[in-house]
Scaffold this active site. Structure first.
Site, PDB file in Angstrom:
ATOM      1  N   ARG A   1     -17.306  -7.580   1.191  1.00 33.10           N
ATOM      2  CA  ARG A   1     -18.447  -6.921   1.827  1.00 33.10           C
ATOM      3  C   ARG A   1     -19.613  -6.840   0.863  1.00 33.10           C
ATOM      4  NH1 ARG A   1     -20.732  -1.760   2.540  1.00 33.10           N
ATOM      5  NH2 ARG A   1     -19.419  -1.013   0.829  1.00 33.10           N
TER       6      ARG A   1
ATOM      7  N   HIS B   1       0.838  -1.194   0.000  1.00 33.29           N
ATOM      8  CA  HIS B   1       0.000   0.000   0.000  1.00 33.29           C
ATOM      9  C   HIS B   1       0.880   1.255   0.000  1.00 33.29           C
ATOM     10  CE1 HIS B   1      -3.628  -2.209   0.310  1.00 33.29           C
ATOM     11  NE2 HIS B   1      -3.531  -2.531   1.584  1.00 33.29           N
TER      12      HIS B   1
HETATM   13  P1  A3P Z   1     -16.760  -2.903  -0.627  1.00 29.20           P
HETATM   14  O1  A3P Z   1     -16.388  -2.601   0.790  1.00 29.20           O
HETATM   15  O2  A3P Z   1     -17.194  -1.680  -1.379  1.00 29.20           O
HETATM   16  O3  A3P Z   1     -17.723  -4.027  -0.779  1.00 29.20           O
HETATM   17  P2  A3P Z   1      -9.465  -4.437  -0.711  1.00 29.20           P
HETATM   18  O4  A3P Z   1      -9.389  -5.829  -1.213  1.00 29.20           O
HETATM   19  O5  A3P Z   1      -8.535  -3.492  -1.419  1.00 29.20           O
HETATM   20  O6  A3P Z   1      -9.421  -4.344   0.754  1.00 29.20           O
HETATM   21  O7  A3P Z   1     -10.897  -3.894  -1.184  1.00 29.20           O
HETATM   22  C1  A3P Z   1     -12.064  -4.438  -0.651  1.00 29.20           C
HETATM   23  C2  A3P Z   1     -13.227  -4.100  -1.567  1.00 29.20           C
HETATM   24  O8  A3P Z   1     -13.203  -4.971  -2.714  1.00 29.20           O
HETATM   25  C3  A3P Z   1     -14.539  -4.350  -0.864  1.00 29.20           C
HETATM   26  O9  A3P Z   1     -15.446  -3.376  -1.406  1.00 29.20           O
HETATM   27  C4  A3P Z   1     -14.859  -5.768  -1.309  1.00 29.20           C
HETATM   28  O10 A3P Z   1     -16.204  -6.107  -1.187  1.00 29.20           O
HETATM   29  C5  A3P Z   1     -14.407  -5.723  -2.761  1.00 29.20           C
HETATM   30  N1  A3P Z   1     -14.087  -7.054  -3.312  1.00 29.20           N
HETATM   31  C6  A3P Z   1     -13.367  -8.042  -2.741  1.00 29.20           C
HETATM   32  N2  A3P Z   1     -13.290  -9.110  -3.525  1.00 29.20           N
HETATM   33  C7  A3P Z   1     -13.975  -8.807  -4.653  1.00 29.20           C
HETATM   34  C8  A3P Z   1     -14.252  -9.526  -5.859  1.00 29.20           C
HETATM   35  N3  A3P Z   1     -13.819 -10.755  -6.042  1.00 29.20           N
HETATM   36  N4  A3P Z   1     -14.987  -8.907  -6.789  1.00 29.20           N
HETATM   37  C9  A3P Z   1     -15.444  -7.657  -6.601  1.00 29.20           C
HETATM   38  N5  A3P Z   1     -15.216  -6.931  -5.493  1.00 29.20           N
HETATM   39  C10 A3P Z   1     -14.481  -7.484  -4.524  1.00 29.20           C
END
Ligand code: A3P
Length: 314
Positions: free
Chosen positions: A280, A129
């Site tokens: 989520r 990050h």
């Molecule tokens: P939301 O909180 O808007 O649902 P990171 O992986 O960078 O922590 O980001 C998390 C975000 O990516 C979350 O968004 C999560 O739901 C979404 N996410 C995780 N896996 C995913 C997938 N396979 N396809 C689409 N979105 C995904």
């Protein structure tokens, strides 16, 4: 007796605790950025001594809460497709959370298991990050080291981050996350600086930095998977295309599929966040139900101003 080598966490504890702090979000101010405190020893160790491999490293970068988990799954499935067919019912992503397939560099190093990163086979697939300006020269300049960046609509970053952070700070309000972000206080430094840094790096050297946007991935994942494979120097052959490998990878890594897996429903990942917390909602535009018109106006104005002249719009 021989002196025992200490972990980065111990080694840098004194430096970290002397930095200005913003306890509400567990941030410390370092090199002009507000950053997650627990990642700082790792960041310091990476800046001091990270050695990329000449024969290729792949670093997945993001400001966090932008679909890093998804990108990890996709990049892992693309690069490992020779060893593991994405349609196989024994694929590692069916029993491991994507974060266990692709280590988070500064987190792992902070926690003292950076050695795992040295042991990865080439090309090593890792994530960070760190802002582009904070990357050590060894990563930024080594031509064999490729960077894949992912970001998303900044307002959705805030919403996703708030839901995530509430797991460890249940009393934190969205208003507090919002105000801090407007002030440049986010988990990985100011959101706009994070995005613009990689955007400019991609413009300067598109062979080295691939710039992806979560909303594009939602719209047309197959297209982005092809782009990713091309960029990583492993394009899909016509045989693979005909066999439907791209579709298989998209399906394997889909939100619905990953979220429904036992490991992602039950597993407890590191850093106190359960595996389920990475899946989520998986949709664009959730900010519409969390932000008042005033908040939207205020945040959009800041983002627009900061991104002015970059050619980047959300
Ligand atoms: P939301 O909180 O808007 O649902 P990171 O992986 O960078 O922590 O980001 C998390 C975000 O990516 C979350 O968004 C999560 O739901 C979404 N996410 C995780 N896996 C995913 C997938 N396979 N396809 C689409 N979105 C995904």
């Amino acid at each position: 007796a021989m002196a025992q080598r200490s972990s980065p966490e111990e080694e840098y504890a004194g430096v970290v605790s002397s930095l200005p702090s913003y306890p509400k979000l567990r941030l410390r101010h370092y090199q002009g950025m507000w950053l997650m405190e627990y990642t700082l020893p790792g960041i310091m160790a990476i800046q001091r001594s990270f050695v990329p491999r000449r024969h290729g490293d792949v670093v997945l970068a993001s400001p966090g809460k932008c679909g890093t988990t998804w990108l990890k799954a996709l990049a892992f499935a693309v690069l490992a497709r020779g060893a593991y067919s994405p349609a196989s019912d024994r694929h590692p992503l069916l029993r491991l959370n994507p974060h266990d397939c692709v280590p988070f560099m500064e987190g792992a190093i902070s926690e003292g298991w950076g050695g795992k990163i040295d042991e990865l086979p080439s090309p090593r697939l890792m994530s960070t990050h760190m802002q582009h300006a904070a990357l050590p020269k060894s990563i930024a300049d080594e031509p064999g080291c490729k960077v894949v960046y992912i970001c998303r609509e900044p307002k959705d970053i805030l919403v996703s981050a708030w839901h995530f952070f509430r797991i460890i700070e249940p009393d934190l309000s969205f208003q507090e996350v919002f105000e801090a972000a407007c002030d440049g206080k986010f988990l990985t430094g100011a959101i706009w600086d994070h995005i613009i840094g990689y955007w400019n790096a991609c413009k300067a050297n598109p062979e080295k930095v691939l710039f992806l946007v979560y909303e594009d991935l939602l719209r047309d994942p197959a297209n982005i998977v092809r782009k990713l494979a091309d960029f990583l120097g492993q394009p899909f052959s016509s045989t693979e295309e005909e066999a439907g490998l791209v579709t298989d990878i998209v399906r394997l890594c889909s939100f619905e599929n990953l979220k429904s897996l036992e490991v992602n429903k039950m597993g407890e990942a590191s850093f106190a966040f359960p595996n389920a917390s990475y899946f989520r909602k998986g949709k664009a535009g959730d900010w519409k139900i969390h932000m008042t018109p005033e908040m939207v106006e205020c945040f959009d104005t800041i983002v627009k101003e900061k991104m002015h002249g970059s050619g980047l719009v959300f």
